[in-house]
Design a protein around this motif. Structure first.
Motif, PDB file in Angstrom:
ATOM      1  N   GLU A 185       7.112  -1.249 -12.252  1.00  0.00           N
ATOM      2  CA  GLU A 185       7.812  -1.215 -13.537  1.00  0.00           C
ATOM      3  C   GLU A 185       8.707   0.002 -13.689  1.00  0.00           C
ATOM      4  O   GLU A 185       9.696  -0.040 -14.400  1.00  0.00           O
ATOM      5  CB  GLU A 185       6.811  -1.240 -14.695  1.00  0.00           C
ATOM      6  N   GLN A 196       0.902  -3.002   3.496  1.00  0.00           N
ATOM      7  CA  GLN A 196       0.933  -3.904   4.654  1.00  0.00           C
ATOM      8  C   GLN A 196       1.542  -5.271   4.331  1.00  0.00           C
ATOM      9  O   GLN A 196       2.375  -5.787   5.069  1.00  0.00           O
ATOM     10  CB  GLN A 196      -0.485  -4.074   5.199  1.00  0.00           C
ATOM     11  N   PHE A 197       1.168  -5.803   3.178  1.00  0.00           N
ATOM     12  CA  PHE A 197       1.589  -7.176   2.876  1.00  0.00           C
ATOM     13  C   PHE A 197       3.059  -7.271   2.452  1.00  0.00           C
ATOM     14  O   PHE A 197       3.572  -8.369   2.267  1.00  0.00           O
ATOM     15  CB  PHE A 197       0.667  -7.825   1.835  1.00  0.00           C
ATOM     16  N   ARG A 250       8.381  -8.989   4.537  1.00  0.00           N
ATOM     17  CA  ARG A 250       9.528  -9.235   3.658  1.00  0.00           C
ATOM     18  C   ARG A 250      10.569  -8.118   3.764  1.00  0.00           C
ATOM     19  O   ARG A 250      11.775  -8.370   3.848  1.00  0.00           O
ATOM     20  CB  ARG A 250       9.026  -9.354   2.208  1.00  0.00           C
ATOM     21  N   ASP A 276       9.786 -11.204 -12.950  1.00  0.00           N
ATOM     22  CA  ASP A 276      10.486 -12.319 -12.311  1.00  0.00           C
ATOM     23  C   ASP A 276       9.460 -13.226 -11.650  1.00  0.00           C
ATOM     24  O   ASP A 276       8.724 -12.782 -10.758  1.00  0.00           O
ATOM     25  CB  ASP A 276      11.438 -11.813 -11.224  1.00  0.00           C
ATOM     26  N   LEU A 330       4.140 -15.469   1.757  1.00  0.00           N
ATOM     27  CA  LEU A 330       4.468 -14.068   1.440  1.00  0.00           C
ATOM     28  C   LEU A 330       3.951 -13.773   0.035  1.00  0.00           C
ATOM     29  O   LEU A 330       4.430 -14.358  -0.931  1.00  0.00           O
ATOM     30  CB  LEU A 330       5.985 -13.845   1.477  1.00  0.00           C
ATOM     31  N   HIS A 342       4.463 -11.540  -2.159  1.00  0.00           N
ATOM     32  CA  HIS A 342       5.524 -11.254  -3.128  1.00  0.00           C
ATOM     33  C   HIS A 342       6.830 -11.901  -2.673  1.00  0.00           C
ATOM     34  O   HIS A 342       7.870 -11.255  -2.571  1.00  0.00           O
ATOM     35  CB  HIS A 342       5.715  -9.748  -3.306  1.00  0.00           C
ATOM     36  N   LYS A 376      10.313 -13.819  -2.372  1.00  0.00           N
ATOM     37  CA  LYS A 376      11.502 -13.902  -3.217  1.00  0.00           C
ATOM     38  C   LYS A 376      11.844 -15.363  -3.451  1.00  0.00           C
ATOM     39  O   LYS A 376      11.790 -16.178  -2.535  1.00  0.00           O
ATOM     40  CB  LYS A 376      12.684 -13.224  -2.519  1.00  0.00           C
ATOM     41  N   HIS A 384       1.370  -8.536 -21.693  1.00  0.00           N
ATOM     42  CA  HIS A 384       1.606  -9.415 -20.557  1.00  0.00           C
ATOM     43  C   HIS A 384       0.456 -10.372 -20.256  1.00  0.00           C
ATOM     44  O   HIS A 384      -0.705  -9.993 -20.354  1.00  0.00           O
ATOM     45  CB  HIS A 384       1.821  -8.581 -19.292  1.00  0.00           C
ATOM     46  N   LYS A 394      -8.594 -12.351   6.535  1.00  0.00           N
ATOM     47  CA  LYS A 394      -8.408 -10.983   6.082  1.00  0.00           C
ATOM     48  C   LYS A 394      -7.702 -11.025   4.729  1.00  0.00           C
ATOM     49  O   LYS A 394      -6.660 -11.675   4.584  1.00  0.00           O
ATOM     50  CB  LYS A 394      -7.553 -10.219   7.108  1.00  0.00           C
ATOM     51  N   ILE A 442      -5.387  -9.492   2.159  1.00  0.00           N
ATOM     52  CA  ILE A 442      -4.365  -8.460   2.382  1.00  0.00           C
ATOM     53  C   ILE A 442      -3.866  -7.772   1.119  1.00  0.00           C
ATOM     54  O   ILE A 442      -2.966  -6.941   1.178  1.00  0.00           O
ATOM     55  CB  ILE A 442      -3.156  -9.024   3.182  1.00  0.00           C
ATOM     56  N   HIS A 443      -4.420  -8.126  -0.026  1.00  0.00           N
ATOM     57  CA  HIS A 443      -4.064  -7.320  -1.214  1.00  0.00           C
ATOM     58  C   HIS A 443      -5.316  -7.088  -2.036  1.00  0.00           C
ATOM     59  O   HIS A 443      -6.428  -7.299  -1.545  1.00  0.00           O
ATOM     60  CB  HIS A 443      -2.926  -7.963  -2.020  1.00  0.00           C
ATOM     61  N   LEU A 493       0.445  -3.478 -21.646  1.00  0.00           N
ATOM     62  CA  LEU A 493       1.871  -3.208 -21.810  1.00  0.00           C
ATOM     63  C   LEU A 493       2.579  -3.181 -20.469  1.00  0.00           C
ATOM     64  O   LEU A 493       3.787  -3.266 -20.409  1.00  0.00           O
ATOM     65  CB  LEU A 493       2.081  -1.879 -22.524  1.00  0.00           C
ATOM     66  N   GLU A 494       1.823  -3.022 -19.396  1.00  0.00           N
ATOM     67  CA  GLU A 494       2.413  -3.142 -18.069  1.00  0.00           C
ATOM     68  C   GLU A 494       1.730  -4.293 -17.354  1.00  0.00           C
ATOM     69  O   GLU A 494       0.605  -4.651 -17.664  1.00  0.00           O
ATOM     70  CB  GLU A 494       2.254  -1.848 -17.282  1.00  0.00           C
ATOM     71  N   ILE A 495       2.441  -4.818 -16.405  1.00  0.00           N
ATOM     72  CA  ILE A 495       1.892  -5.962 -15.687  1.00  0.00           C
ATOM     73  C   ILE A 495       0.832  -5.496 -14.687  1.00  0.00           C
ATOM     74  O   ILE A 495      -0.100  -6.230 -14.391  1.00  0.00           O
ATOM     75  CB  ILE A 495       3.038  -6.791 -15.038  1.00  0.00           C
ATOM     76  N   HIS A 496       0.963  -4.298 -14.223  1.00  0.00           N
ATOM     77  CA  HIS A 496      -0.080  -3.696 -13.383  1.00  0.00           C
ATOM     78  C   HIS A 496      -0.513  -2.400 -14.047  1.00  0.00           C
ATOM     79  O   HIS A 496       0.237  -1.429 -14.057  1.00  0.00           O
ATOM     80  CB  HIS A 496       0.453  -3.360 -11.982  1.00  0.00           C
ATOM     81  N   GLU A 551     -10.254  -1.949  -3.644  1.00  0.00           N
ATOM     82  CA  GLU A 551     -11.185  -1.234  -2.761  1.00  0.00           C
ATOM     83  C   GLU A 551     -11.445   0.200  -3.206  1.00  0.00           C
ATOM     84  O   GLU A 551     -12.567   0.677  -3.185  1.00  0.00           O
ATOM     85  CB  GLU A 551     -10.604  -1.196  -1.340  1.00  0.00           C
ATOM     86  N   LYS A 552     -10.338   0.889  -3.555  1.00  0.00           N
ATOM     87  CA  LYS A 552     -10.473   2.312  -3.845  1.00  0.00           C
ATOM     88  C   LYS A 552     -10.678   2.606  -5.330  1.00  0.00           C
ATOM     89  O   LYS A 552     -10.718   3.756  -5.737  1.00  0.00           O
ATOM     90  CB  LYS A 552      -9.221   3.050  -3.343  1.00  0.00           C
ATOM     91  N   SER A 590       0.575 -17.189   7.712  1.00  0.00           N
ATOM     92  CA  SER A 590       1.978 -16.871   7.999  1.00  0.00           C
ATOM     93  C   SER A 590       2.697 -18.047   8.665  1.00  0.00           C
ATOM     94  O   SER A 590       2.195 -18.654   9.609  1.00  0.00           O
ATOM     95  CB  SER A 590       2.035 -15.624   8.886  1.00  0.00           C
TER      96      SER A 590
END
Lengths: 346, 346
Positions: free
Chosen positions: A30, A63-64, A68, B183, B194, B196, B198, B220, B277, B279-280, B288-291, B298-299, B319
């Motif tokens: 963001e 990594q992911f 792209r 988007d 993928l 993320h 496009k 959101h 595996k 991968i995210h 107020l934020e999407i993330h 994990e962390k 893939s």
């Protein structure tokens, strides 16, 4: 592809400022530092880091995102983000080096953390000076954005409400592989008297002000047109002609060597002579951001140079009645200017 | 109206940390510190400043934004931005006071300027701790965003290309007085592999992954659904059922007292057991934020508490073939959780 030519120009600046490298960081999707895209060509990556030195360049990505991003960037050296102590591990190779940062963007608490280990220099004014002069590649992208913007001004449906018109604009952007440069301002009647009006579900039958633009590969166009839906609306027409006349005269003044604030003063003075207080600035640069340097404003210290691109957008706002703003995108050329949005009927 | 209750909670934190005031700044319309909206209710204002003290609150705004903003904020004391030495004049009253800043947002060079005159304390973790627990008003707004999101998942037209579907989603947002949360990711076939991806102009006839959401008054929703357009697509169905099963089990674990990383570990482990595996991350807070916090990763060091809201979104990506992700928005309740997006068919 954006990034390579920009990086060549950057390296000359690093040399001049005797810096070893530039460090750019995006933590969040963001709060994007467009400068990372500008030098690397990589769009919209949360947790991306770029280090650009005099003779090396390196990207760190989740990594992911790597698959792209490889398609988007000219940079070959891409590493996966370190799992632990990310910031520390990424900047390890910069210890003892003179490192530039974008101080207009880098958050204070990251700055404080980095400062303990690296010799940091705020490089933001050098970045601004690079970004303010557009390359031929960037000019082509802004022209493309302007052409997409023209498409939606040619296809307006005045029977629709503000939100419907705004959605149509978004659709035409998407059809043309572009994004909205910003949420369009679509404002009928008295709503048009607010320079940053919020779009509502209302229709109208008097004035209609539309301020919108497409962004193509990150590069923005920004155009305002104001219409009257009433016949023989003499009050509107008087104001419209005045704004248009001032805008045309202001555009004629755009050329290399002219002070940005002189153009703003001219607009402000002309409107004042006719009895209207001009309540915002005359214009702003466009590029990767919708508002960037050069500001065409009272307090601006910029002098126009070839290949700068800015808007010229005088307006008059009659509270409770209507507002008129007319805005075009102007490229400063070698000896004058080119209106990039001239195809959009006024 | 957002801001008043949030400010009451803020004041208790200022008291605890023995700070005199919080200073929030938005310089640009592109790099928005949502925290200013959070405490004041004012959206999208370039050059806006808020000072919130123990027993006073004050906003500084550009003159032409004041009329609009008065309708949005609970704050009565609004002043026009000083024309000269803006930062200096606004912060004059704070000299010698202990002032909190949002160090995760405030740009380094502004921080350095302010530091010369004010006693600054990074207040960003206190702000995060406030924002991570949603008020009833905020929960209602996110539910509204989820309901608008449901509308577009109910009206998908699988004959359209990725961009057309994305535009339809934007239109439904606009019709419902909402914005796109981001988007949309609309990805057919191998593009869905993928995470993320496009959005392209392509159609497809295999998998279709759509990750999108509405934002209502800044709050959101974020939902992913993956479809197969092929009949008897056994490879897809196997993967889909696996992801769905893991997601449902993960959601069952959401309740106060649970460690966020334990949920991520569970998902990661279940997928690994089946040979995939992950991968995210499993999820993220929304607001107020999407993330935003709490990361379900994990962390992550977060422990779930009542009135946090997060996504749960496991995925498997093959893939060159297709990807499957299923994402819902989850409110942590007193003794478990509520799926805010349960109306959207999986």
């Amino acid at each position: 592809m954006i990034g390579k030519e920009q990086t060549e120009n950057l390296r000359k600046e690093l040399e001049k400022k005797k810096l070893d490298a530039l460090l750019l960081i995006n933590f969040s999707s963001e709060h994007i530092d467009n400068t990372l895209y500008y030098f690397t060509g990589i769009e919209w990556v949360e947790h991306s880091y770029a280090i650009i030195g005099k003779d090396f360049e390196k990207l760190y990505l989740p990594q992911f995102e790597i698959e792209r991003c490889e398609k988007e960037t000219w940079i070959k050296q891409i590493e996966e983000l370190p799992k632990q102590k990310t910031l520390e591990n990424i900047t390890k190779s910069l210890r003892g080096k003179k490192v530039g940062i974008n101080g207009e963007f880098l958050p204070a608490n990251t700055f404080e953390k980095l400062k303990a280990k690296l010799k940091l220099t705020d490089f933001s004014s050098a970045i601004k000076n690079l970004r303010i002069i557009k390359t031929q590649g960037e000019i082509a992208l802004i022209k493309k954005a302007a052409n997409i913007t023209a498409k939606f001004y040619q296809n307006l449906d005045f029977s629709k409400n503000e939100t419907q018109i705004s959605a149509d604009i978004g659709f035409i952007c998407a059809q043309n592989n572009a994004k909205l440069a910003f949420d369009p301002i679509v404002a009928y009647d008295s709503n048009s008297a607010l320079p940053h009006a919020k779009t509502t579900l209302n229709n109208g039958n008097g004035a209609l002000l539309i301020d919108s633009g497409a962004a193509y590969k990150g590069y923005h166009a920004d155009v305002t047109r104001t219409f009257s839906l009433k016949e023989n609306d003499t009050e509107f027409e008087k104001i419209y002609d005045l704004v248009l006349n001032v805008q045309e005269k202001a555009i004629e003044k755009v050329k290399p060597g002219v002070k940005a604030n002189a153009i703003d003063n001219f607009v402000r003075g002309e409107l004042k002579k006719k009895g209207y207080k001009f309540i915002h600035s005359t214009g702003h640069g466009i590029g990767l951001e919708i508002h960037e340097a050069p500001a065409i404003a009272e307090k601006s210290k910029e002098i126009l140079k070839e290949n700068m691109i800015c808007t010229i957008e005088p307006g008059i706002y009659l509270s409770g009645k209507f507002g008129v703003r007319i805005e075009d995108d102007i490229l400063v050329t070698k000896d004058g200017c080119e209106v990039l949005t001239k195809g959009i009927k006024k």
